[in-house]
Design a protein around this motif. Structure first.
Motif, mmCIF file in Angstrom:
data_model
loop_
_atom_site.group_PDB
_atom_site.id
_atom_site.type_symbol
_atom_site.label_atom_id
_atom_site.label_comp_id
_atom_site.label_asym_id
_atom_site.label_seq_id
_atom_site.Cartn_x
_atom_site.Cartn_y
_atom_site.Cartn_z
ATOM 1 N N ASN A 3 41.880 58.445 46.936
ATOM 2 C CA ASN A 3 43.172 57.934 46.490
ATOM 3 C C ASN A 3 43.068 56.477 46.078
ATOM 4 N N THR A 4 44.133 56.001 45.449
ATOM 5 C CA THR A 4 44.189 54.631 44.945
ATOM 6 C C THR A 4 45.389 53.900 45.536
ATOM 7 N N VAL A 5 45.183 52.627 45.870
ATOM 8 C CA VAL A 5 46.293 51.727 46.184
ATOM 9 C C VAL A 5 46.306 50.652 45.107
ATOM 10 N N ASN A 6 47.441 50.490 44.458
ATOM 11 C CA ASN A 6 47.594 49.509 43.382
ATOM 12 C C ASN A 6 48.402 48.311 43.865
ATOM 13 N N PRO A 7 47.772 47.190 44.144
ATOM 14 C CA PRO A 7 48.531 45.979 44.450
ATOM 15 C C PRO A 7 49.028 45.323 43.163
ATOM 16 N N ASP A 8 49.923 44.388 43.320
ATOM 17 C CA ASP A 8 50.280 43.513 42.201
ATOM 18 C C ASP A 8 50.868 42.227 42.761
ATOM 19 N N GLY A 9 50.432 41.135 42.204
ATOM 20 C CA GLY A 9 51.015 39.853 42.577
ATOM 21 C C GLY A 9 50.748 39.427 44.005
ATOM 22 N N VAL A 10 49.601 39.831 44.557
ATOM 23 C CA VAL A 10 49.270 39.408 45.925
ATOM 24 C C VAL A 10 48.651 38.014 45.816
ATOM 25 N N ILE A 11 49.508 37.037 45.871
ATOM 26 C CA ILE A 11 49.051 35.665 45.657
ATOM 27 C C ILE A 11 48.761 34.988 46.991
ATOM 28 N N VAL A 12 49.702 35.081 47.913
ATOM 29 C CA VAL A 12 49.565 34.429 49.213
ATOM 30 C C VAL A 12 48.515 35.179 50.047
ATOM 31 N N GLY A 13 47.433 34.492 50.400
ATOM 32 C CA GLY A 13 46.420 35.100 51.262
ATOM 33 C C GLY A 13 45.365 35.912 50.539
ATOM 34 N N SER A 14 45.399 35.981 49.223
ATOM 35 C CA SER A 14 44.432 36.786 48.482
ATOM 36 C C SER A 14 43.363 35.894 47.861
ATOM 37 N N LYS A 15 42.104 36.243 48.100
ATOM 38 C CA LYS A 15 41.000 35.443 47.569
ATOM 39 C C LYS A 15 40.955 35.483 46.038
ATOM 40 N N ILE A 16 41.460 36.575 45.461
ATOM 41 C CA ILE A 16 41.346 36.764 44.018
ATOM 42 C C ILE A 16 42.174 35.731 43.241
ATOM 43 N N TRP A 17 43.173 35.160 43.929
ATOM 44 C CA TRP A 17 44.054 34.209 43.249
ATOM 45 C C TRP A 17 43.580 32.773 43.385
ATOM 46 N N GLU A 18 42.409 32.610 43.958
ATOM 47 C CA GLU A 18 41.858 31.263 44.068
ATOM 48 C C GLU A 18 41.145 30.897 42.766
ATOM 49 N N GLY A 19 41.491 29.779 42.149
ATOM 50 C CA GLY A 19 40.737 29.306 40.983
ATOM 51 C C GLY A 19 41.229 29.794 39.643
ATOM 52 N N ALA A 20 40.274 30.227 38.803
ATOM 53 C CA ALA A 20 40.540 30.454 37.375
ATOM 54 C C ALA A 20 41.527 31.582 37.127
ATOM 55 N N TRP A 21 41.509 32.637 37.950
ATOM 56 C CA TRP A 21 42.424 33.763 37.708
ATOM 57 C C TRP A 21 43.881 33.304 37.796
ATOM 58 N N ALA A 22 44.209 32.554 38.832
ATOM 59 C CA ALA A 22 45.581 32.064 38.973
ATOM 60 C C ALA A 22 45.955 31.181 37.789
ATOM 61 N N GLU A 23 45.037 30.347 37.387
ATOM 62 C CA GLU A 23 45.310 29.474 36.232
ATOM 63 C C GLU A 23 45.542 30.292 34.968
ATOM 64 N N GLY A 24 44.725 31.360 34.804
ATOM 65 C CA GLY A 24 44.873 32.205 33.610
ATOM 66 C C GLY A 24 46.193 32.936 33.588
ATOM 67 N N ARG A 25 46.608 33.476 34.764
ATOM 68 C CA ARG A 25 47.880 34.208 34.808
ATOM 69 C C ARG A 25 49.061 33.267 34.626
ATOM 70 N N ALA A 26 48.931 32.058 35.159
ATOM 71 C CA ALA A 26 50.008 31.077 34.983
ATOM 72 C C ALA A 26 50.152 30.724 33.503
ATOM 73 N N LYS A 27 49.014 30.535 32.853
ATOM 74 C CA LYS A 27 49.042 30.201 31.430
ATOM 75 C C LYS A 27 49.628 31.345 30.611
ATOM 76 N N ALA A 28 49.214 32.596 30.956
ATOM 77 C CA ALA A 28 49.696 33.753 30.197
ATOM 78 C C ALA A 28 51.205 33.906 30.322
ATOM 79 N N ASN A 29 51.766 33.452 31.441
ATOM 80 C CA ASN A 29 53.205 33.618 31.662
ATOM 81 C C ASN A 29 53.989 32.330 31.441
ATOM 82 N N GLY A 30 53.307 31.289 30.982
ATOM 83 C CA GLY A 30 53.989 30.051 30.644
ATOM 84 C C GLY A 30 54.562 29.305 31.830
ATOM 85 N N ILE A 31 53.895 29.375 32.983
ATOM 86 C CA ILE A 31 54.372 28.689 34.184
ATOM 87 C C ILE A 31 53.216 27.952 34.841
#
Length: 701
Positions: free
Chosen positions: A618-646
């Protein structure tokens, strides 16, 4: 006088006078301190084995008169970890008054209920069956222990004569008697007949020693054990060959571990024919000397002697007839060789039960072996959880030491089968089992989690462990793994460095899981990274690393875990942590979104193929797990912020506002999604659970 420089060769002297002085004249605290350091040496007593006590003068709460109170380890406790919550406090005089109402051996079970009428401390742990053994002796501090050396003496042929040879007139001896009130009377009589003795050897059972202070009792215990150990070692040196010499030569250590990893899932599956089991493996020098010996064939069927041993190991082990160099790669061939041996063992256990049972005996328990011996390789144990199986393994190691010593002294003797049965199926033992807390949803399961060094992966491991699973933490960063592993209690977790882009690294991590716990039931692929770039900025390196970690890694993890799960024959679960981005198209996401979509469809394909093996995918699909998630450290967060204009700082609030529930999604929420699939939805496969607060454009249907 207290001697802070006392040294012993065969036991550990652990008394720390500064720690003892800090306890002042608190005799209960000193008794607990003594208990803990005695329990720290497995040569003295194993986990849950033996018991200790002290007697103090207290004020009776009703009469305000001074009364003697005995403080003793309660039922089911462990002296190595004993604290005040684990002891019972009883009026000594009332306990001794029970002699007035005791009606004989048939009355033992009733007497245990009467112990409650002797309670002084209303917060007492339930008194154990050994309570009168302490209460009917007059000493202020008493140790009842199961040292390997003493049980070797107790289990040796002509044990009473051997006792006299070692200690002369300074030790008493009492023949085998099932623990209970009558044994307490036997100890009392032994002391009356032999005033001035320093202790008593219990035939086939263990040792009683005592002292006026906690320290004197401790030293007395160590000295008695030391004398027995010296005697045995001298006998062993006089003997040409221990256990009749070696019949089989062990494989090298690395090869033993590899063989263990190969065969443990098969053994685990066979041992789990009635109930799921967790495994443990040991190939210490003590174990190998015994399992490779000429005398193994004679000694193993005799069974263990001390009740504390066989209650945890069953009456005897299963010895495999496989050659140490056997090719274990073909599961069907190995299983066909092992199944008849398991069937024969189960039938022999059923026959043992039917031959020895009484009208009021509890129903037969799981007939599968607990201890399995593979000459040339090592010793395996299987039980309901890691602590129980590790302790069973340790207890059988103690039994090996007992056999080794008894054989050197004279010859080893075991308890008659009926005596063993009466202990194993004692109604009081059954009552103790019935009082055990209900097992957790994931008990008896082994979970393997990638990316578990932190973030979502660690949260998933935490949740699965909290629900009863053993967890194998994997990551590429050893320091983060060590930190994560240190957050769990003993016997819950282990860790392995695992680079999911390398099939050999994956295999090594799975081998660690098999050797530590016996196999794998749940695999969660949480390792990953995210790259948010436009099409023109996405490089081949970006594309390849995402495909390698997320897609190829998932493929290799699934392929190898399916092979292990098929060996076990117990089904299993594979969970992919994918993303909403695998379902929803968005800007600056071509490489990541494509990889996540591939993960999701691979799950469906695996579910279709592995369903026949009861392996659910089976699959679990997260979205927007920013607080406490290693994936949001660094360039990914910057890229998503840029893509959404924030800005990056605005991301948590932005992602919360865009979902239907307006909720911030945390790693713990993803962990709950995983648990729902492995612990509740047991008839779901090929499914997707979105844990995103409700994203309408990500609805599967």
């Amino acid at each position: 006088m207290k001697n802070s420089t006392k040294t012993f060769k065969y036991v550990d002297y652990l008394w720390n006078q500064e720690k003892a002085d800090a306890l002042g004249d608190d005799q209960v605290a000193l008794f607990l301190y003594r208990s803990n350091i005695l329990g720290a040496d497995l040569r003295i007593t194993n986990y849950g084995g033996g018991n200790t006590s002290c007697k103090t003068i207290e004020k009776d709460p009703l009469t305000n008169e001074d009364v003697e109170v005995m403080w003793v380890k309660g039922s089911g406790g462990d002296i190595g970890t004993l604290n005040r919550a684990g002891i019972a406090g009883l009026y000594t005089s009332r306990l001794r008054d029970l002699k007035n109402v005791y009606q004989g051996l048939h009355d033992e079970d009733r007497m245990v209920g009467l112990f409650n009428h002797c309670i002084y401390d209303l917060d007492s742990k339930a008194p154990s069956i050994d309570t009168p053994l302490h209460g009917l002796l007059p000493f202020a501090h008493i140790d009842h222990l199961h040292p390997d050396a003493l049980i070797a003496v107790a289990a040796a042929e002509n044990s009473e004569k051997v006792t006299k040879e070692i200690w002369g007139d300074t030790m008493g001896w009492v023949p085998w008697q099932k623990p209970g009130f009558d044994l307490g009377l036997q100890l009392e009589k032994c002391l009356e007949d032999n005033p001035g003795i320093r202790g008593i050897v219990l035939g086939s059972h263990g040792l009683f020693t005592w002292g006026d202070t906690s320290y004197e009792s401790y030293i007395n215990s160590l000295e008695v054990i030391e004398m027995a150990s010296e005697f045995i070692e001298k006998k062993i040196k006089e003997n040409d060959e221990v256990f009749g010499g070696q019949k089989v030569e062990s494989l090298p250590a690395k090869e033993r571990q590899e063989k263990a990893a190969q065969i443990m899932p098969i053994l685990r599956g066979l041992c789990s024919s009635e109930n799921g089991m967790i495994g443990h493996f040991s190939d210490t020098d003590v174990v190998l000397e015994y399992i490779n010996s000429n005398d193994l064939e004679r000694l193993a069927p005799m069974g263990t002697s001390c009740p504390d041993h066989f209650l945890r190991t069953k009456i005897q082990p299963l010895v495999l007839s496989l050659d140490k160099n056997e090719d274990l790669s073909d599961t069907d061939v190995i299983r066909s060789k092992l199944e008849p041996a398991f069937e024969a063992y189960r039938q022999e256990y059923v026959d043992y039960y039917n031959t020895c049972k009484k009208e009021n005996s509890p129903g037969i328990r799981d007939a599968n072996p607990v201890i399995i011996i593979y000459p040339g390789i090592g010793m395996f144990s299987f039980a309901k959880n890691k602590q129980t199986t590790r302790v069973a393994n340790e207890f059988y190691t103690n039994a090996i030491n007992v056999m080794r010593g008894a054989e050197a002294i004279t010859s080893y003797t075991s308890l008659p089968r009926q005596e063993a049965f009466d202990i194993e199926y004692w109604l009081l033992e059954e009552a103790k089992l019935q009082r055990m807390p209900k097992e957790q949803p994931l008990s008896r399961k082994v979970a393997f989690v990638t990316g578990a060094g932190g973030g979502i992966g660690k949260a998933i491991a935490d949740k699965l462990a909290a629900e009863g699973a053993n967890v194998v933490l994997t990551d590429i960063n050893e320091e983060s793994l060590k930190e994560a592993n240190a957050t769990y209690k003993r016997d819950v977790s282990t860790y392995a460095i695992c680079d999911v882009t390398n099939p050999d690294s994956i295999a090594s991590a799975y081998n660690k899981a098999c050797v530590e716990f016996g196999g794998v039931d749940i695999v969660v692929h949480s390792a990953g990274l995210a790259i948010s770039k436009s099409l023109e900025d996405t490089t081949d390196k970006d594309w390849n690393i995402l495909q390698s970690i997320l897609v190829k890694g998932q493929f290799d993890l699934a392929k190898q875990s399916a092979a292990i799960m098929r060996k076990q024959g117990l089904g299993g679960n594979y969970i992919a942590i994918a993303s909403k981005n695998g379902l929803v198209a968005g800007p600056n996401n071509v490489a990541y979104g494509t990889a996540k979509a591939a993960q999701q469809h691979m799950v469906r394909l695996l579910a279709a193929e592995l369903g026949k093996d009861k392996i659910r995918v089976n699959t679990v699909n997260p979205d927007g797990v920013i607080v406490g998630s290693k994936i949001w450290e660094g360039a990914w967060a910057e890229g998503r912020a840029k893509a959404n204009g924030i800005t990056v700082e605005e991301l948590p609030a932005f992602y919360a506002k865009r979902n239907l529930l307006n909720e911030i999604i945390r790693p713990e929420d993803i962990a709950n999604g995983v648990f729902s699939l492995v612990g509740i939805l047991d008839k779901s496969t090929g499914n997707i659970i979105n844990v995103d607060g409700g994203m309408a454009n990500a609805f599967v249907r």
